[in-house]
Design a protein around this motif. Structure first.
Motif, short mmCIF file in Angstrom:
data_model
loop_
_atom_site.label_atom_id
_atom_site.label_comp_id
_atom_site.label_asym_id
_atom_site.label_seq_id
_atom_site.Cartn_x
_atom_site.Cartn_y
_atom_site.Cartn_z
N MET A 1 20.05 1.45 -7.34
CA MET A 1 19.35 0.21 -6.83
C MET A 1 20.89 -0.20 -6.10
N SER A 2 19.86 -1.08 -5.29
CA SER A 2 21.20 -2.89 -3.92
C SER A 2 21.03 -3.67 -4.99
N VAL A 3 22.53 -4.11 -4.68
CA VAL A 3 22.86 -4.77 -6.10
C VAL A 3 23.84 -5.64 -4.55
N LEU A 4 23.86 -6.50 -4.50
CA LEU A 4 25.14 -7.64 -3.92
C LEU A 4 26.50 -7.34 -4.92
N LYS A 5 27.30 -6.71 -4.54
CA LYS A 5 28.29 -6.83 -5.18
C LYS A 5 29.76 -7.54 -5.53
N ASP A 6 29.73 -7.99 -4.24
CA ASP A 6 31.26 -8.61 -3.54
C ASP A 6 30.78 -10.23 -4.20
N GLN A 7 31.78 -10.53 -5.19
CA GLN A 7 31.21 -11.84 -5.68
C GLN A 7 31.32 -12.92 -4.95
N LEU A 8 32.24 -12.54 -3.78
CA LEU A 8 32.75 -13.90 -2.84
C LEU A 8 31.24 -13.91 -1.75
N ALA A 9 30.39 -13.46 -1.23
CA ALA A 9 28.98 -13.14 -0.91
C ALA A 9 28.21 -13.47 -2.27
N ARG A 10 28.37 -12.95 -3.01
CA ARG A 10 26.82 -13.59 -4.14
C ARG A 10 27.38 -15.10 -4.54
N THR A 11 28.72 -15.54 -5.07
CA THR A 11 29.28 -16.95 -4.83
C THR A 11 28.23 -17.90 -3.99
N ASP A 12 28.88 -17.38 -2.60
CA ASP A 12 28.50 -17.86 -1.80
C ASP A 12 26.74 -18.48 -1.09
N VAL A 13 25.73 -17.19 -1.75
CA VAL A 13 24.77 -17.43 -1.48
C VAL A 13 23.87 -17.90 -3.34
N LEU A 14 24.35 -18.17 -4.17
CA LEU A 14 24.29 -19.07 -4.76
C LEU A 14 24.15 -20.54 -4.65
N ASN A 15 25.77 -20.66 -3.83
CA ASN A 15 26.02 -22.63 -3.33
C ASN A 15 24.67 -22.53 -2.57
N ARG A 16 24.14 -21.59 -1.21
CA ARG A 16 23.53 -21.71 -0.45
C ARG A 16 22.15 -22.63 -1.24
N LEU A 17 21.93 -21.06 -2.50
CA LEU A 17 20.60 -21.55 -3.05
C LEU A 17 20.56 -22.88 -4.24
N ARG A 18 21.87 -23.35 -4.72
CA ARG A 18 21.96 -24.22 -4.94
C ARG A 18 21.88 -25.51 -4.24
N ARG A 19 21.71 -25.98 -3.20
CA ARG A 19 22.15 -26.60 -2.11
C ARG A 19 20.90 -27.10 -1.83
N ALA A 20 19.68 -26.05 -1.52
CA ALA A 20 18.54 -25.52 -1.61
C ALA A 20 17.45 -26.51 -2.19
N GLU A 21 18.15 -25.87 -3.39
CA GLU A 21 17.39 -26.68 -4.73
C GLU A 21 17.47 -27.72 -4.55
N GLY A 22 18.42 -28.54 -4.68
CA GLY A 22 18.50 -29.56 -4.46
C GLY A 22 17.88 -30.53 -3.38
N GLN A 23 17.67 -30.18 -2.43
CA GLN A 23 16.81 -30.75 -0.59
C GLN A 23 15.55 -30.44 -1.68
N LEU A 24 14.99 -29.41 -2.35
CA LEU A 24 13.71 -29.42 -2.92
C LEU A 24 13.32 -30.50 -3.97
N ARG A 25 14.44 -30.89 -5.19
CA ARG A 25 14.03 -31.89 -6.01
C ARG A 25 13.80 -33.10 -5.52
N GLY A 26 14.81 -33.79 -3.75
CA GLY A 26 14.77 -34.46 -2.98
C GLY A 26 13.58 -34.12 -2.63
N ILE A 27 12.59 -33.54 -2.13
CA ILE A 27 11.77 -34.02 -1.58
C ILE A 27 10.60 -33.81 -2.86
N GLN A 28 10.56 -33.67 -4.27
CA GLN A 28 9.55 -33.80 -5.05
C GLN A 28 9.78 -35.28 -5.53
N ARG A 29 10.62 -35.55 -5.40
CA ARG A 29 11.19 -37.65 -5.09
C ARG A 29 10.67 -38.22 -3.86
#
Length: 96
Positions: A1-29
């Motif tokens: 199974m292919s999993v992103l194991k590096d915690q810093l990389a995972r944190t970076d990806v999750l932070n980017r996704l959270r920012r995009a999620e905020g942008q999407l909520r802004g579009i909804q508004r």
């Protein structure tokens, strides 16, 4: 199974996704409030770019992880590999 194991990389990806999620909520508004379609379109473009960039970052992190696991480079090779992957990420970012 292919999993992103590096915690810093995972944190970076999750932070980017959270920012995009905020942008999407802004579009909804913006849609709910009847904002100008051109402004909404600009925000859609920004979110798409953010998601594309996040996908690219995740892919490069995964590629680096898998290459390091499979070839187990020495310190000099690791430096060369890191530089090559950074250059590859820069080049691929310009495609979109």
């Amino acid at each position: 199974m292919s999993v992103l194991k590096d915690q810093l990389a995972r944190t970076d990806v999750l932070n980017r996704l959270r920012r995009a999620e905020g942008q999407l909520r802004g579009i909804q508004r913006m849609v709910e409030e009847g904002e100008n379609c051109l402004k909404i379109g600009q925000q859609f473009s920004a979110v798409r770019k953010a998601l594309d960039s996040t996908y690219l970052r995740m892919t490069v992190c995964f590629l680096e992880q898998e290459l390091n696991t499979r070839i187990q480079p020495d310190a000099a090779q690791k430096t060369d590999l890191d530089l090559m992957l950074k250059d590859m990420e820069t080049l691929l970012a310009r495609i979109g």
